[in-house]
Write a protein that holds these residues in place. Sequence first.
Motif, PDB file in Angstrom:
ATOM      1  N   GLY A  65     -49.021 -26.346 -39.001  1.00 55.01           N
ATOM      2  CA  GLY A  65     -49.831 -25.151 -39.243  1.00 55.01           C
ATOM      3  C   GLY A  65     -51.298 -25.489 -39.446  1.00 55.01           C
ATOM      4  O   GLY A  65     -52.192 -24.787 -38.971  1.00 55.01           O
ATOM      5  N   SER A  66     -51.546 -26.586 -40.148  1.00 55.57           N
ATOM      6  CA  SER A  66     -52.926 -27.023 -40.373  1.00 55.57           C
ATOM      7  C   SER A  66     -53.569 -27.495 -39.078  1.00 55.57           C
ATOM      8  O   SER A  66     -54.750 -27.245 -38.840  1.00 55.57           O
ATOM      9  CB  SER A  66     -52.963 -28.151 -41.401  1.00 55.57           C
ATOM     10  N   ARG A  67     -52.791 -28.187 -38.244  1.00 54.03           N
ATOM     11  CA  ARG A  67     -53.325 -28.633 -36.949  1.00 54.03           C
ATOM     12  C   ARG A  67     -53.734 -27.445 -36.098  1.00 54.03           C
ATOM     13  O   ARG A  67     -54.775 -27.462 -35.445  1.00 54.03           O
ATOM     14  CB  ARG A  67     -52.281 -29.455 -36.197  1.00 54.03           C
ATOM     15  N   ARG A  68     -52.910 -26.404 -36.100  1.00 54.82           N
ATOM     16  CA  ARG A  68     -53.252 -25.218 -35.315  1.00 54.82           C
ATOM     17  C   ARG A  68     -54.509 -24.551 -35.856  1.00 54.82           C
ATOM     18  O   ARG A  68     -55.351 -24.084 -35.094  1.00 54.82           O
ATOM     19  CB  ARG A  68     -52.082 -24.241 -35.294  1.00 54.82           C
ATOM     20  N   ARG A 106     -56.515 -29.261 -27.491  1.00 51.94           N
ATOM     21  CA  ARG A 106     -55.531 -30.340 -27.630  1.00 51.94           C
ATOM     22  C   ARG A 106     -54.878 -30.327 -29.010  1.00 51.94           C
ATOM     23  O   ARG A 106     -53.684 -30.576 -29.141  1.00 51.94           O
ATOM     24  CB  ARG A 106     -56.197 -31.704 -27.403  1.00 51.94           C
ATOM     25  N   MET A 107     -55.655 -30.053 -30.053  1.00 48.18           N
ATOM     26  CA  MET A 107     -55.093 -30.007 -31.406  1.00 48.18           C
ATOM     27  C   MET A 107     -54.066 -28.886 -31.522  1.00 48.18           C
ATOM     28  O   MET A 107     -53.032 -29.045 -32.155  1.00 48.18           O
ATOM     29  CB  MET A 107     -56.196 -29.779 -32.443  1.00 48.18           C
ATOM     30  N   ILE A 134     -56.031 -35.570 -30.291  1.00 45.42           N
ATOM     31  CA  ILE A 134     -57.333 -35.369 -29.665  1.00 45.42           C
ATOM     32  C   ILE A 134     -57.488 -36.314 -28.484  1.00 45.42           C
ATOM     33  O   ILE A 134     -58.041 -35.971 -27.464  1.00 45.42           O
ATOM     34  CB  ILE A 134     -58.467 -35.571 -30.688  1.00 45.42           C
ATOM     35  N   SER A 135     -56.962 -37.517 -28.605  1.00 44.78           N
ATOM     36  CA  SER A 135     -57.131 -38.503 -27.541  1.00 44.78           C
ATOM     37  C   SER A 135     -56.108 -38.271 -26.430  1.00 44.78           C
ATOM     38  O   SER A 135     -55.137 -37.538 -26.590  1.00 44.78           O
ATOM     39  CB  SER A 135     -56.973 -39.911 -28.101  1.00 44.78           C
ATOM     40  N   ASP A 136     -56.331 -38.923 -25.313  1.00 39.85           N
ATOM     41  CA  ASP A 136     -55.425 -38.824 -24.169  1.00 39.85           C
ATOM     42  C   ASP A 136     -54.428 -39.974 -24.118  1.00 39.85           C
ATOM     43  O   ASP A 136     -53.806 -40.204 -23.094  1.00 39.85           O
ATOM     44  CB  ASP A 136     -56.226 -38.802 -22.863  1.00 39.85           C
ATOM     45  N   GLU A 137     -54.288 -40.694 -25.217  1.00 38.77           N
ATOM     46  CA  GLU A 137     -53.362 -41.816 -25.236  1.00 38.77           C
ATOM     47  C   GLU A 137     -51.925 -41.311 -25.108  1.00 38.77           C
ATOM     48  O   GLU A 137     -51.581 -40.263 -25.654  1.00 38.77           O
ATOM     49  CB  GLU A 137     -53.501 -42.591 -26.546  1.00 38.77           C
TER      50      GLU A 137
END
Length: 84
Positions: free
Chosen positions: A9-12, A72-73, A79-82
């Motif tokens: 939820g925090s990431r969103r 992305r988040m 955030i990265s494309d790894e």
Amino acid sequence: MPTSRLKPGSRRLVGLLFIVAGGLLVIAQVLRFGVVASEWNGAGWAGVNTTYLIMSVLMLVVAVLLIRFGWRMRRDGHISDEPG
């Protein structure tokens, strides 16, 4: 494998804030380009401050990156494309 320390939820929410901040920055830079265009229309290249124009372009790039990071988040929390 990198793990996120934020709950889903925090990431969103953080992703949404990044998207909103990037969107507002895009709007501001479009308005700044309008100011530069009116200066150019009035006095030609002599009336345009090149530093102002370069900073506007750089800030537009930053705005696009903010929107991308926010997207992305919200989507997968990275955030990265790894891979992983």
